[in-house]
Write a protein that holds these residues in place. Structure first.
Motif, PDB file in Angstrom:
ATOM      1  N   ARG A 328      31.928   7.073  -6.252  1.00 17.71           N
ATOM      2  CA  ARG A 328      31.102   7.962  -7.058  1.00 17.71           C
ATOM      3  C   ARG A 328      31.717   9.378  -7.104  1.00 17.71           C
ATOM      4  NH1 ARG A 328      26.207   6.311  -8.494  1.00 17.71           N
ATOM      5  NH2 ARG A 328      25.208   8.331  -8.232  1.00 17.71           N
ATOM      6  N   PHE A 329      32.888   9.461  -7.728  1.00 15.68           N
ATOM      7  CA  PHE A 329      33.559  10.752  -7.885  1.00 15.68           C
ATOM      8  C   PHE A 329      32.699  11.685  -8.719  1.00 15.68           C
ATOM      9  CE2 PHE A 329      37.185   7.967  -7.127  1.00 15.68           C
ATOM     10  CZ  PHE A 329      37.959   8.736  -6.270  1.00 15.68           C
ATOM     11  N   ASP A 330      32.975  12.989  -8.559  1.00 18.45           N
ATOM     12  CA  ASP A 330      32.293  13.956  -9.413  1.00 18.45           C
ATOM     13  C   ASP A 330      32.936  13.972 -10.797  1.00 18.45           C
ATOM     14  OD1 ASP A 330      30.405  15.755  -7.539  1.00 18.45           O
ATOM     15  OD2 ASP A 330      32.118  14.949  -6.444  1.00 18.45           O
ATOM     16  N   MET A 331      34.236  13.697 -10.830  1.00 17.25           N
ATOM     17  CA  MET A 331      34.950  13.735 -12.117  1.00 17.25           C
ATOM     18  C   MET A 331      36.130  12.774 -12.052  1.00 17.25           C
ATOM     19  SD  MET A 331      35.195  15.374 -15.040  1.00 17.25           S
ATOM     20  CE  MET A 331      34.640  17.064 -15.073  1.00 17.25           C
ATOM     21  N   VAL A 332      36.375  12.064 -13.168  1.00 16.26           N
ATOM     22  CA  VAL A 332      37.526  11.155 -13.232  1.00 16.26           C
ATOM     23  C   VAL A 332      38.292  11.430 -14.531  1.00 16.26           C
ATOM     24  CG1 VAL A 332      38.266   8.744 -13.434  1.00 16.26           C
ATOM     25  CG2 VAL A 332      36.383   9.333 -11.907  1.00 16.26           C
ATOM     26  N   HIS A 333      39.603  11.645 -14.420  1.00  9.16           N
ATOM     27  CA  HIS A 333      40.448  11.774 -15.610  1.00  9.16           C
ATOM     28  C   HIS A 333      41.138  10.438 -15.787  1.00  9.16           C
ATOM     29  CE1 HIS A 333      39.963  16.134 -15.565  1.00  9.16           C
ATOM     30  NE2 HIS A 333      40.054  16.024 -14.261  1.00  9.16           N
ATOM     31  N   VAL A 334      40.925   9.800 -16.927  1.00  9.84           N
ATOM     32  CA  VAL A 334      41.500   8.467 -17.119  1.00  9.84           C
ATOM     33  C   VAL A 334      42.452   8.475 -18.312  1.00  9.84           C
ATOM     34  CG1 VAL A 334      39.425   7.733 -18.379  1.00  9.84           C
ATOM     35  CG2 VAL A 334      40.971   6.004 -17.469  1.00  9.84           C
ATOM     36  N   VAL A 364      35.856   2.768 -17.991  1.00  9.91           N
ATOM     37  CA  VAL A 364      35.904   3.812 -16.954  1.00  9.91           C
ATOM     38  C   VAL A 364      35.089   5.018 -17.415  1.00  9.91           C
ATOM     39  CG1 VAL A 364      37.408   5.437 -15.735  1.00  9.91           C
ATOM     40  CG2 VAL A 364      38.122   3.067 -16.019  1.00  9.91           C
ATOM     41  N   LEU A 365      35.279   5.406 -18.679  1.00 13.76           N
ATOM     42  CA  LEU A 365      34.566   6.588 -19.182  1.00 13.76           C
ATOM     43  C   LEU A 365      33.055   6.383 -19.086  1.00 13.76           C
ATOM     44  CD1 LEU A 365      36.678   7.542 -22.340  1.00 13.76           C
ATOM     45  CD2 LEU A 365      36.500   8.807 -20.188  1.00 13.76           C
ATOM     46  N   GLU A 366      32.624   5.178 -19.474  1.00 13.87           N
ATOM     47  CA  GLU A 366      31.181   4.896 -19.484  1.00 13.87           C
ATOM     48  C   GLU A 366      30.606   4.894 -18.063  1.00 13.87           C
ATOM     49  OE1 GLU A 366      27.442   4.333 -20.288  1.00 13.87           O
ATOM     50  OE2 GLU A 366      28.985   5.074 -21.673  1.00 13.87           O
ATOM     51  N   LEU A 367      31.319   4.234 -17.147  1.00 13.03           N
ATOM     52  CA  LEU A 367      30.866   4.210 -15.757  1.00 13.03           C
ATOM     53  C   LEU A 367      30.783   5.637 -15.206  1.00 13.03           C
ATOM     54  CD1 LEU A 367      30.308   2.782 -13.001  1.00 13.03           C
ATOM     55  CD2 LEU A 367      32.786   2.753 -12.643  1.00 13.03           C
ATOM     56  N   SER A 372      28.407  10.711 -13.218  1.00 12.31           N
ATOM     57  CA  SER A 372      28.364  12.185 -13.285  1.00 12.31           C
ATOM     58  C   SER A 372      26.960  12.656 -13.641  1.00 12.31           C
ATOM     59  CB  SER A 372      29.348  12.710 -14.336  1.00 12.31           C
ATOM     60  OG  SER A 372      30.658  12.458 -13.937  1.00 12.31           O
ATOM     61  N   GLN A 373      26.316  11.910 -14.550  1.00  3.99           N
ATOM     62  CA  GLN A 373      24.955  12.281 -14.945  1.00  3.99           C
ATOM     63  C   GLN A 373      24.013  12.187 -13.733  1.00  3.99           C
ATOM     64  OE1 GLN A 373      23.898  10.866 -18.659  1.00  3.99           O
ATOM     65  NE2 GLN A 373      21.817  11.651 -18.589  1.00  3.99           N
ATOM     66  N   GLU A 374      24.124  11.094 -12.986  1.00  5.25           N
ATOM     67  CA  GLU A 374      23.246  10.924 -11.818  1.00  5.25           C
ATOM     68  C   GLU A 374      23.520  12.014 -10.778  1.00  5.25           C
ATOM     69  OE1 GLU A 374      22.992   6.071 -12.357  1.00  5.25           O
ATOM     70  OE2 GLU A 374      24.046   6.888 -10.609  1.00  5.25           O
ATOM     71  N   ALA A 428      25.689  14.956 -18.045  1.00 10.29           N
ATOM     72  CA  ALA A 428      26.827  14.423 -17.287  1.00 10.29           C
ATOM     73  C   ALA A 428      27.899  15.491 -17.083  1.00 10.29           C
ATOM     74  CB  ALA A 428      27.417  13.221 -18.026  1.00 10.29           C
ATOM     75  N   TRP A 429      27.998  16.452 -18.020  1.00 13.41           N
ATOM     76  CA  TRP A 429      29.141  17.368 -17.968  1.00 13.41           C
ATOM     77  C   TRP A 429      28.778  18.806 -17.640  1.00 13.41           C
ATOM     78  CZ3 TRP A 429      31.747  13.434 -17.364  1.00 13.41           C
ATOM     79  CH2 TRP A 429      31.703  12.340 -18.228  1.00 13.41           C
ATOM     80  N   GLN A 430      27.494  19.167 -17.675  1.00 10.29           N
ATOM     81  CA  GLN A 430      27.157  20.558 -17.385  1.00 10.29           C
ATOM     82  C   GLN A 430      25.784  20.706 -16.748  1.00 10.29           C
ATOM     83  OE1 GLN A 430      26.660  22.252 -21.566  1.00 10.29           O
ATOM     84  NE2 GLN A 430      28.833  21.844 -21.484  1.00 10.29           N
ATOM     85  N   LEU A 431      25.620  21.882 -16.128  1.00  5.56           N
ATOM     86  CA  LEU A 431      24.328  22.218 -15.520  1.00  5.56           C
ATOM     87  C   LEU A 431      23.736  23.400 -16.291  1.00  5.56           C
ATOM     88  CD1 LEU A 431      25.502  22.442 -11.777  1.00  5.56           C
ATOM     89  CD2 LEU A 431      24.546  20.425 -12.945  1.00  5.56           C
TER      90      LEU A 431
END
Ligand code: SAM
Ligand code: SF4
Length: 434
Positions: A328-334, A364-367, A372-374, A428-431
């Motif tokens: 459960r990474f915070d961010m993944v670049h694929v 990968v992007l969808e997972l 990230s959203q959670e 998923a991408w911002q607060l």
């Protein structure tokens, strides 16, 4: 390197210092290279940072890590043909990783390209400009006032690893660490000019070894951490094999060091990692992450993944998805695997069909979007420290947290200021914090 004499038929229009447009693609190292070129142009008496239409010289800082990046540079070069024709005396120069890969053959391929140079040895290029412009150069030009708050600072160049898919060791050469004293001095200069966050850079930054006394990245971080006025310190990109306990101590203990670790894994399958010659197993990699989470409270973990590498089976890809779901990474670049001529993997069949690569990329992007959203949702109600970087079109301040999350702050705050705000909403991408 010269296949035909390199030209730079630049004629200065009017009685003014020549103007330069710098275009850049690729990683943070190229951003740092583009910044360094701007400074050298200004030092010479040229004006960097102008719009293309007003420029006399166009410089391209290129990337060769994937074919897509090369295609972008080729297409930019194509567009520049008309720009160059529209006013006599204009010139085009190219540097960056494409030079390491193709050398002066670029001059044959693009007849309107005037000059190629290796970013590690730009002196010949600047000497040529000095000769060409002579009278028009009246000493250093002040760099345009910059409100730059963040800066990249290269500390180690090149890479000694030999990941089979990667062109970097061929185009950037072997590792060479810069003197710690010089890095510290540059960090001071950056902070004096208003920078508050520095990211120490290297392809394999955690194999940094000071040429003065053989100390490593943690000691270098301690030196930069002490620069008065610096608020935040980060580093990129680390190799899992060199992620030592002392590095984790530095992240945990140094006041400016941000709680963030970017550690590319590339694949969650041991057999695939073996073909990539990454020199670690999935379980060794996971142990490093465990230690990082145990040692540094609230550390954000991010990674790089390549899908569709030569021979990647459905089971191997499923292992990668399983590993991503477990960590459960915070961010993944694929990225989809892109064959690079000259690398060891180029001799293997690129046998995962494009459609399958795209499917795996999407999976990968969808997972990761869901994870990230959670993760971001779980921060609602928590306080975060945001370093304000600017304002959006609606006037709201935005910046990033210590864990490198983008955050919009719903209160008055000026760029450069650090505010502690409570998270009220998250995607998923911002607060959003107030
Ligand atoms: N040194 C870092 C490491 O150990 O992974 C990364 C530097 S590399 C230039 C940046 C990223 O580009 C890699 O992490 C990898 O995911 C991606 N990359 C490199 N070569 C690639 C290739 N041939 N095809 C697709 N992606 C590639
Ligand atoms: Fe490329 Fe591997 Fe070096 Fe990273 S560590 S730059 S992926 S060869």
């Amino acid at each position: 390197m010269e296949a035909r004499p390199q030209r730079l038929p630049i004629a200065v229009s009017g009685d003014r210092a020549p103007r330069v447009n710098i275009w850049q693609v690729g990683c943070q190292m190229n951003t740092a290279d583009a910044d360094s070129l701007s400074e050298q142009f200004a030092e010479l008496g040229m004006v960097p940072g102008v719009e293309l239409e007003n420029a006399d010289l166009a410089v391209l800082v290129t990337c060769a890590v994937r074919q897509h990046a090369e295609d972008r540079a080729s297409s930019r070069l194509g567009e520049l043909a008309a720009w160059k024709r529209s006013r006599p005396g204009r010139g085009i120069a190219l540097t960056g990783c494409m030079v390491g890969e193709h050398g002066s053959s670029l001059l044959r391929r693009f007849r309107h390209l005037d000059y190629v140079f290796d970013m590690r040895e730009p002196d010949g290029f600047f000497a040529r400009l000095r000769d060409l412009y002579q009278g028009a150069l009246e000493g250093p030009v002040p760099l345009p006032a910059s409100d730059r708050l963040l800066a990249y600072l290269p500390v180690i160049l090149g890479c000694n690893e030999m990941c089979t898919y990667c062109i970097v060791p061929f185009v950037r050469g072997r590792e060479s660490s810069r003197p710690a004293e010089q890095i510290e001095l540059e960090a001071r200069r950056l902070v004096d000019r208003g920078v508050v966050e520095i990211t120490l850079l290297g392809q394999n930054v955690n194999s940094y070894l000071s040429p003065e006394d053989g100390t490593g990245l943690p000691e270098l971080m301690a030196k930069v951490d002490r620069v008065p006025g610096l608020k935040r310190l980060r580093f990129l990109t680390s190799h899992p094999r060199n992620a030592s306990g002392r590095l984790l101590d530095a992240i945990a203990d140094l006041p400016t060091a941000c709680e963030q670790l970017h550690l590319p894994v590339q694949s969650g399958s041991d057999s695939c990692l073996g073909r990539m010659k990454r020199e670690y197993s999935v379980s060794e990699y996971l142990r490093v992450l465990e230690r990082a989470r145990a040692r540094v409270e609230g550390i954000a973990l991010s990674t790089d993944v390549i899908v569709g590498f030569c021979g990647e089976t459905g089971d191997e890809f499923a292992s990668t998805l399983g590993m991503l779901a477990e960590v459960r990474f915070d961010m993944v670049h694929v990225q989809a695997y892109s064959p690079r001529p000259g690398t060891a993997a180029y001799r293997r069949a690129d046998d995962v069909p494009l459609a399958v690569k795209k499917e795996r990329l999407q999976s990968v992007l969808e997972l990761q979007r869901r994870i990230s959203q959670e993760r971001n949702h779980s921060l609602i109600g928590a306080d975060v420290e945001v370093l304000i970087e600017g304002r959006g079109e609606d006037g709201r301040a935005y910046g990033r947290t210590r864990q490198n999350r983008v955050a919009w702050v719903e209160r008055q705050a000026a760029p450069g200021e650090t505010v502690t705000a409570r998270v009220t909403a998250a995607t998923a991408w911002q607060l959003v914090a107030a």
